[in-house]
Design a protein around this motif. Structure first.
Motif, short mmCIF file in Angstrom:
data_model
loop_
_atom_site.label_atom_id
_atom_site.label_comp_id
_atom_site.label_asym_id
_atom_site.label_seq_id
_atom_site.Cartn_x
_atom_site.Cartn_y
_atom_site.Cartn_z
N LYS A 194 36.98 41.50 49.02
CA LYS A 194 36.20 41.23 47.81
C LYS A 194 34.72 41.53 48.04
N GLY A 219 36.31 44.83 46.33
CA GLY A 219 37.71 44.76 45.95
C GLY A 219 38.43 46.08 46.12
N ASP A 231 40.94 49.09 44.64
CA ASP A 231 41.51 49.74 43.46
C ASP A 231 42.97 50.11 43.69
N ARG A 284 45.33 39.33 45.84
CA ARG A 284 44.24 38.55 45.25
C ARG A 284 42.90 39.28 45.32
N THR A 292 42.75 42.61 44.76
CA THR A 292 42.90 43.83 43.97
C THR A 292 42.13 43.71 42.66
N ASN A 293 41.40 44.74 42.32
CA ASN A 293 40.60 44.74 41.11
C ASN A 293 41.48 44.82 39.87
N PRO A 294 41.02 44.30 38.73
CA PRO A 294 41.76 44.48 37.48
C PRO A 294 42.04 45.96 37.21
N HIS A 350 50.41 36.79 37.03
CA HIS A 350 49.18 37.30 37.64
C HIS A 350 49.07 38.80 37.44
N VAL A 400 47.79 39.16 33.79
CA VAL A 400 46.41 38.78 33.54
C VAL A 400 45.43 39.80 34.13
N LYS A 401 45.76 40.36 35.32
CA LYS A 401 44.86 41.31 35.98
C LYS A 401 45.19 42.77 35.66
N ASN A 402 46.23 43.00 34.85
CA ASN A 402 46.62 44.37 34.50
C ASN A 402 46.86 45.21 35.76
N ILE A 403 47.58 44.63 36.72
CA ILE A 403 47.87 45.31 37.98
C ILE A 403 49.26 45.92 37.94
#
Length: 319
Positions: free
Chosen positions: A199, A203, A205, A221, A223-225, A246, A249-252
């Protein structure tokens, strides 16, 4: 001929005299000059690999050697040609029979000990980064297990693709090897604060994970959105459990890559990737790292190097 054989599923391989196999239809017989070992070989010996053959079988997924005979219906590769091939088994022996249509001609400039460990490691990372994750220049790529057989190729290819590579490996020697192959940032795998360190660098990508376990959880945890996580394997022995909320929410995106699977449902992905990789090697853009070359009768020691994580890059057995 001499070779290793798993006589009963899950048993330790035995070095013994084996009958020389004859090529069946669509196969070539190869005088094996080198066999590249993979973590999958350890799983195959245990009987837990997804493509473990029925016993008895000879381990060794990929080899390089010279074609010495052709089965029915085979006109290429020619007898005498040096090729590399992912056969899925049969590599830890003096002679083996493999599908002719999987054989790839090896450039004269590439030693057999390099070619034997080139296809799976580089192929896995190239398909993962270029085809699946579509890694872009300037993105931050986090590689877990960055000094291992596949991890080191991910570091090198990621750097070649213009990414800012964060390498995670255990100890200064392994981290130095990752740096030598293009890593920008180095994090010791033994550090308790992997998430915080990643972080602090901005973070990730894209995450390339051949480790699983706690390292996956920390990387997830960090990883960037909008990021992508590539699941390659589980060298830690622990398969991560992913919380779908998760992801949402983070669009991963979390994507699995089993390189051998493409040979069954979309082989063009593999052939195009290998053509690009051999071209890179020919142009001097890749520097494969082989840390150990052992004789055929020492293959058990070679497998132990992988099991104990004392190797870097590839371990190769040369009959």
């Amino acid at each position: 001929m001499k070779g290793w054989q798993v006589e009963t599923r899950g048993d330790i391989p035995v070095f013994k005299d084996l009958t020389v196999p004859s090529p069946g239809p669509g196969q070539v017989q190869i005088q094996i000059e080198a066999c590249g070992l993979n973590f999958a070989d350890l799983l195959m010996v245990k009987g837990t690999y997804q493509d473990t053959p029925e016993a008895p079988f000879t381990p060794g997924l990929e080899v390089c050697g010279k074609v010495i005979a052709q089965g029915d219906g085979v006109s290429a590769p020619a007898i005498g040609q040096r090729v590399a091939v992912f056969g899925g088994q049969g590599g830890l022996a003096e002679i083996g029979c493999f599908p002719a249509d999987r054989c790839v001609a090896v450039p004269d400039s590439m030693p057999s000990t390099v070619a034997a460990g080139f296809i799976v490691a580089y192929g896995t990372s190239h398909v993962a980064l270029a085809h699946k994750a579509r890694l872009q220049p300037g993105e931050r790529l986090l590689v877990l297990g960055a000094a291992g057989g596949v991890g080191l190729t991910a570091v090198e290819l990621g750097a070649n693709m213009g990414a800012e590579v964060i390498a995670v490996a255990r100890g200064p020697e392994k981290l130095q090897i990752a740096k030598d192959h293009g890593a920008t940032h180095l994090i010791d795998a033994g550090a308790p604060d992997l998430r915080e360190q990643v972080k602090a660098l901005g973070g990730a990508d894209v995450v390339y994970d051949a480790v699983g376990g706690d390292a996956f959880d920390a990387a997830f945890r960090a990883t960037n959105p909008g990021g992508r996580i590539i699941v390659i394997g589980f060298a830690s022995g622990t398969v991560p459990q992913i919380k779908a909320n998760h992801l949402m929410v983070k669009n991963i995106d979390v994507m699995g890559v089993y390189w051998g699977g493409y040979l069954k449902f979309d082989p063009k992905v593999v052939t195009d990737s290998l053509a690009a990789l051999f071209a890179m090697y020919g142009a001097g853009g890749l520097r494969p790292h082989v840390s150990h070359v052992l004789a055929l009768d020492k293959a058990d020691e070679a497998l132990e190097l992988l099991r104990s994580r004392r190797s870097t890059g590839k371990v190769v057995v040369a009959p």
